[in-house]
Design a protein around this motif. Structure first.
Motif, short mmCIF file in Angstrom:
data_model
loop_
_atom_site.label_atom_id
_atom_site.label_comp_id
_atom_site.label_asym_id
_atom_site.label_seq_id
_atom_site.Cartn_x
_atom_site.Cartn_y
_atom_site.Cartn_z
N ALA A 96 -28.48 43.70 34.16
CA ALA A 96 -29.18 43.27 35.38
C ALA A 96 -29.23 44.16 36.55
O ALA A 96 -27.99 44.50 36.67
CB ALA A 96 -29.03 41.72 35.59
N MET A 117 -34.82 43.48 29.25
CA MET A 117 -34.21 42.37 29.73
C MET A 117 -34.45 41.14 28.91
O MET A 117 -35.68 40.63 28.92
CB MET A 117 -34.90 41.90 31.11
CG MET A 117 -34.36 40.83 32.04
SD MET A 117 -32.42 40.71 32.07
CE MET A 117 -32.09 42.29 32.62
N THR A 168 -36.82 39.18 35.50
CA THR A 168 -35.78 39.20 35.12
C THR A 168 -35.41 37.79 35.63
O THR A 168 -34.79 36.68 35.09
CB THR A 168 -34.61 40.09 35.64
OG1 THR A 168 -34.71 41.26 35.05
CG2 THR A 168 -33.10 39.58 35.34
N GLY A 172 -35.31 36.08 32.17
CA GLY A 172 -34.10 36.38 31.73
C GLY A 172 -33.04 35.41 32.43
O GLY A 172 -32.17 34.74 31.51
N CYS A 173 -33.22 34.90 33.60
CA CYS A 173 -32.52 33.65 33.81
C CYS A 173 -33.27 32.36 33.90
O CYS A 173 -32.59 31.39 33.75
CB CYS A 173 -32.33 33.87 35.42
SG CYS A 173 -32.07 35.38 36.32
O1 LIG Z 1 -27.18 36.29 35.61
C1 LIG Z 1 -27.44 37.38 35.32
O2 LIG Z 1 -26.98 38.42 36.44
C2 LIG Z 1 -28.00 37.77 34.13
C3 LIG Z 1 -29.37 38.34 34.31
C4 LIG Z 1 -30.43 37.47 33.55
C5 LIG Z 1 -29.38 36.50 33.10
N1 LIG Z 1 -28.27 36.73 33.29
#
Ligand SMILES: O=C(O)[C@@H]1CCC=N1
Ligand SMILES: NC(=O)C1=CN([C@@H]2O[C@H](COP(=O)(O)OP(=O)(O)OC[C@H]3O[C@@H](n4cnc5c(N)ncnc54)[C@H](OP(=O)(O)O)[C@@H]3O)[C@@H](O)[C@H]2O)C=CC1
Length: 270
Positions: A96, A117, A168, A172-173
């Motif tokens: 990330a 990602m 992201t 991603g999150c």
């Molecule tokens: O928390 C984070 O920085 C990583 C990026 C997306 C999910 N987890």
């Protein structure tokens, strides 16, 4: 599609996220003998997968490297890994907030570098992976990386890297935000009197069924919400709470913006 796997795959770090990716690849037929995992703990990963705690003397030609450690470890990893990379070493980074320019500066010998990602449901083949690269990456390498990612779920190429922290934040999150939502739905059920264990089961099954239905429906989620709500009925009263002053929308916008901003700060080295 007929899956064509990299001849050699080196995972640098194999924790929560890279571990899910590898698990899915192995489930889909990747030969474990093609995989080496580098992790400081040396903990075994899966039958037939070599685990090492230090870098090899050389990488086999055409190795695909998945950078799966924490973003702040990039300097130390690049110092050891970059001297092993050649023009045909392919780098896929799931770090990330680590830009392609940063990766190109650190791995200057490698031509093909792709940012990916993923999110945690990739382990089930139901994840989302955003991809970005630039014109320096060969067309064949782009296709090969896309083919590697395809068994993980939805694949979305992002045209503009400036949007990478935004995607992201969303996908991603996103699983963390949805896990929190499921938990909150259950706790809200408990707060209005439902036994805790029953509320937890019902909240999870309601979210699962609704997501499955939304994925199959011709109607958008917004239209589906209105279909649940009978005029003058219970759902409308609940939706009125979520919708007042765009409360839920504002909360989620603030949530994604905070995550995005952290990605931008990480890219600046903060
Ligand atoms: O928390 C984070 O920085 C990583 C990026 C997306 C999910 N987890
Ligand atoms: N978690 C998520 O949902 C997502 C994470 N990401 C990205 O994935 C990356 C990893 O996150 P996550 O899996 O959650 O983290 P974890 O802490 O679960 O995994 C980190 C991995 O890195 C290894 N490691 C630690 N130090 C080094 C080192 N010096 N060199 C090489 N490997 C090292 C660890 O080894 P050991 O196993 O031996 O401890 C571990 O396997 C991050 O860059 C993150 O941005 C991207 C999308 C989603």
């Amino acid at each position: 599609m007929i899956q064509s796997w990299p001849d050699h795959l080196l995972l640098v770090g194999c924790g929560n996220m890279a571990g899910q990716m590898l698990s899915r690849w192995l489930d889909c037929g990747l030969d474990p003998a093609r995989v080496t995992v580098l992790r400081p703990s040396g903990r075994p990963v899966a039958d037939g997968v070599a685990v090492v705690t230090d870098y090899p003397d050389a990488l086999p030609a055409g190795t695909t490297v998945l950078l799966g450690m924490k973003p702040y470890q990039i300097a130390a990893v690049a110092a050891a890994l970059a001297p092993l990379c050649a023009a045909d070493t392919r780098i896929v980074s799931i770090l990330a907030g680590t830009t392609l320019a940063d990766l190109r500066a650190r791995f200057s010998a490698a031509r093909d570098i792709v940012r990916a990602m993923p999110n945690l449901p990739v382990g089930l083949g139901e994840g989302v992976t955003a991809l970005f690269t630039d014109a320096a990456t060969a067309t064949q390498a782009k296709a090969d990386v896309a083919a590697l990612i395809e068994p993980l779920g939805l694949v979305e190429w992002i045209a503009d890297e400036a949007l990478f922290n935004q995607v992201t934040a969303l996908s991603g999150c996103g699983p963390a935000f949805l896990f929190r939502f499921i938990d909150a739905l259950a706790r809200a059920g408990e707060a209005i009197g439902i036994p805790a264990d029953q509320a937890a089961r019902m909240a999870l099954a309601t979210v699962q069924g609704s997501a499955d239905m939304a994925a199959r429906a011709a109607d958008s989620p917004g239209v589906l919400a209105d279909k649940v709500a009978s005029p003058g009925g219970m759902t409308r009263e609940g939706l009125n709470v979520l919708d007042a002053d765009d409360r839920l929308l504002a909360l989620l916008t603030d949530t994604l913006a905070a995550a995005r901003d952290r990605g931008e700060a990480m890219a600046r080295g903060a």
